[in-house]
Motif scaffolding. Structure first.
Motif, PDB file in Angstrom:
ATOM      1  N   LEU A   1       2.988   1.485  -3.123  1.00 48.95           N
ATOM      2  CA  LEU A   1       2.205   1.890  -4.523  1.00 48.95           C
ATOM      3  C   LEU A   1       1.663   3.492  -4.491  1.00 48.95           C
ATOM      4  O   LEU A   1       1.810   4.470  -5.109  1.00 48.95           O
ATOM      5  CB  LEU A   1       0.977   1.290  -4.420  1.00 48.95           C
ATOM      6  N   SER A   2       1.212   3.881  -3.168  1.00 48.18           N
ATOM      7  CA  SER A   2       1.010   5.288  -2.838  1.00 48.18           C
ATOM      8  C   SER A   2       1.876   6.293  -3.054  1.00 48.18           C
ATOM      9  O   SER A   2       1.831   7.190  -3.964  1.00 48.18           O
ATOM     10  CB  SER A   2       0.475   5.353  -1.304  1.00 48.18           C
TER      11      SER A   2
ATOM     12  N   PHE B   1       0.821  -1.205  -0.075  1.00 47.79           N
ATOM     13  CA  PHE B   1       0.025   0.015   0.043  1.00 47.79           C
ATOM     14  C   PHE B   1       0.778   1.192   0.015  1.00 47.79           C
ATOM     15  O   PHE B   1       0.594   2.179  -0.751  1.00 47.79           O
ATOM     16  CB  PHE B   1      -0.965   0.102   1.160  1.00 47.79           C
TER      17      PHE B   1
ATOM     18  N   SER C   1      -2.750   1.617 -15.190  1.00 50.49           N
ATOM     19  CA  SER C   1      -2.092   2.478 -14.119  1.00 50.49           C
ATOM     20  C   SER C   1      -0.660   2.945 -14.472  1.00 50.49           C
ATOM     21  O   SER C   1      -0.250   4.195 -14.178  1.00 50.49           O
ATOM     22  CB  SER C   1      -2.087   1.963 -12.750  1.00 50.49           C
TER      23      SER C   1
ATOM     24  N   GLN D   1      -4.523   5.845  -5.778  1.00 45.69           N
ATOM     25  CA  GLN D   1      -4.130   4.714  -6.812  1.00 45.69           C
ATOM     26  C   GLN D   1      -3.816   3.551  -5.960  1.00 45.69           C
ATOM     27  O   GLN D   1      -3.979   2.129  -6.448  1.00 45.69           O
ATOM     28  CB  GLN D   1      -2.945   5.097  -7.418  1.00 45.69           C
ATOM     29  N   SER D   2      -3.386   3.642  -4.910  1.00 48.68           N
ATOM     30  CA  SER D   2      -3.028   2.440  -3.853  1.00 48.68           C
ATOM     31  C   SER D   2      -4.332   1.958  -3.125  1.00 48.68           C
ATOM     32  O   SER D   2      -4.557   0.646  -3.278  1.00 48.68           O
ATOM     33  CB  SER D   2      -2.342   2.986  -2.696  1.00 48.68           C
TER      34      SER D   2
ATOM     35  N   THR E   1       3.617   6.549  -6.743  1.00 47.91           N
ATOM     36  CA  THR E   1       2.717   7.168  -7.947  1.00 47.91           C
ATOM     37  C   THR E   1       2.828   8.626  -7.315  1.00 47.91           C
ATOM     38  O   THR E   1       3.014   9.610  -8.236  1.00 47.91           O
ATOM     39  CB  THR E   1       1.117   6.727  -7.418  1.00 47.91           C
TER      40      THR E   1
ATOM     41  N   GLU F   1       5.492  -5.987  -4.365  1.00 52.24           N
ATOM     42  CA  GLU F   1       4.962  -5.158  -5.342  1.00 52.24           C
ATOM     43  C   GLU F   1       4.187  -5.690  -6.197  1.00 52.24           C
ATOM     44  O   GLU F   1       4.126  -6.793  -6.354  1.00 52.24           O
ATOM     45  CB  GLU F   1       6.288  -4.085  -5.817  1.00 52.24           C
TER      46      GLU F   1
ATOM     47  N   GLN G   1      -5.585  -0.208  -6.396  1.00 50.48           N
ATOM     48  CA  GLN G   1      -5.082  -1.433  -6.913  1.00 50.48           C
ATOM     49  C   GLN G   1      -4.533  -2.355  -5.629  1.00 50.48           C
ATOM     50  O   GLN G   1      -4.360  -3.550  -6.116  1.00 50.48           O
ATOM     51  CB  GLN G   1      -3.579  -0.622  -7.507  1.00 50.48           C
ATOM     52  N   THR G   2      -4.235  -1.989  -4.534  1.00 48.35           N
ATOM     53  CA  THR G   2      -3.953  -2.921  -3.397  1.00 48.35           C
ATOM     54  C   THR G   2      -4.896  -4.078  -3.059  1.00 48.35           C
ATOM     55  O   THR G   2      -4.452  -5.493  -3.269  1.00 48.35           O
ATOM     56  CB  THR G   2      -3.682  -2.042  -2.084  1.00 48.35           C
TER      57      THR G   2
END
Length: 312
Positions: free
Chosen positions: A103-104, A100, A200, A153-154, A107, A178, A157-158
């Motif tokens: 990704l966050s 999480f 993404s 985004q997180s 991005t 990841e 997608q998470t």
């Protein structure tokens, strides 16, 4: 979000097939992490304490430095533990949190670098209107957009990634959790996840990078029209640090997330991923301090004041 196919956790293989390399990597990663902590903390302190650095450029640089601190701290301690000893496990919860945050913040950095390119464009192409265009309120709004988009985004997608039906061996052929590595670990249909990753990647990697190209294309065109060596040197001083950071960051991100599917590319992607996750956050403060006269002057002023205070 609990995945019944992973009741305990995962095994992060990392570079375990090269045990001799792991000890070297431990030293390299540890040094890089210490540089990241020291360099980015220094940038944050200088940009807060020195009034001459209270400008949009250093506001965004402070955001980048804070982001890199959080980014590396989310996984490097775990990586150091895995590199040093035989224990290479990570709990499902730990992997979820790591994914999480990774990704966050990854991005957010993509978008923030594009925002900084816009700032450099205005500084070079609209210098007389710079303070009017890039005002403090706009800076806060742009930085907020970058952080919020990373969070969104997180959040999107998470969960789908963690709900994948993972193979029973739970071995992740990577040094952290990841999306690409977890997709490869799945023994089920990953079509939706691969489409989501591709979309993404385009939205948060290709689009920001395209905006950066547009900004620097406009800068180059403006300087070419002036046809002045002085203008070229000024533009280079204004943009060189950011351009170098963008080159290092995006080249490694593209190598990780936009690579073809074959074993060689996967192994190469692991090395690029290590550089992207560990190398760039430690190099960023060095690039911005060693190549930036204002930061070096601010550091001398700060050290000078400390020396005066000790004497008094």
């Amino acid at each position: 979000m609990v995945n019944q196919s992973s009741p305990v956790g995962f095994l992060l293989l990392g570079f375990s097939e090269h045990p001799g390399l792991e000890k070297i990597l431990f030293v390299v990663v540890l040094i890089s992490y210490l540089l990241t902590l020291g360099g980015n903390t220094l940038i944050i302190l200088l940009s807060l304490l020195d009034p001459r650095l209270h400008s949009p450029m250093y506001f965004f640089l402070r955001n980048l430095a804070f982001l890199d601190l959080c980014f590396t701290t989310s996984f490097i301690p775990q990586m150091l533990v895995n590199l040093w000893g035989p224990e290479k496990t990570i709990s499902f919860l730990g992997c979820s949190v790591q994914l999480f945050i990774f990704l966050s913040l990854g991005t957010t950095e993509c978008i923030l670098l594009a925002v900084m390119a816009f700032d450099r464009y205005v500084a070079v192409c609209q210098p007389l209107h710079y303070a009017t265009i890039v005002h403090p309120r706009l800076c806060r709004q742009l930085a907020s957009v970058a952080w919020v988009m990373g969070l969104v985004q997180s959040i999107v997608q998470t969960p789908p990634t963690l709900r994948l039906p993972f193979c029973s061996h739970h071995q992740i052929d990577d040094f952290l959790c990841e999306v690409p590595s977890l997709i490869r670990l799945s023994c089920g249909d990953t079509t939706y996840n691969e489409i989501q990753l591709s979309v993404s990647s385009v939205v948060f990697v290709v689009v920001p990078l395209s905006l950066i190209f547009v900004s620097y294309g406009a800068i180059a065109w403006a300087v070419l029209r002036i046809n002045s060596a002085v203008a070229w040197r000024k533009a280079l001083r204004t943009c060189s640090s950011h351009l170098l950071v963008v080159t290092l960051f995006y080249s490694s991100v593209i190598a990780v997330y936009l690579q073809p599917k074959n074993p060689y590319a996967q192994e190469r992607g692991k090395l690029f991923g290590l550089f992207y996750a560990v190398g760039t956050p430690s190099l960023n403060p060095l690039i911005y301090t060693l190549r930036n006269k204002e930061v070096k002057k601010a550091l001398r002023r700060l050290l000078g004041k400390d020396a005066e205070n000790r004497e008094n």
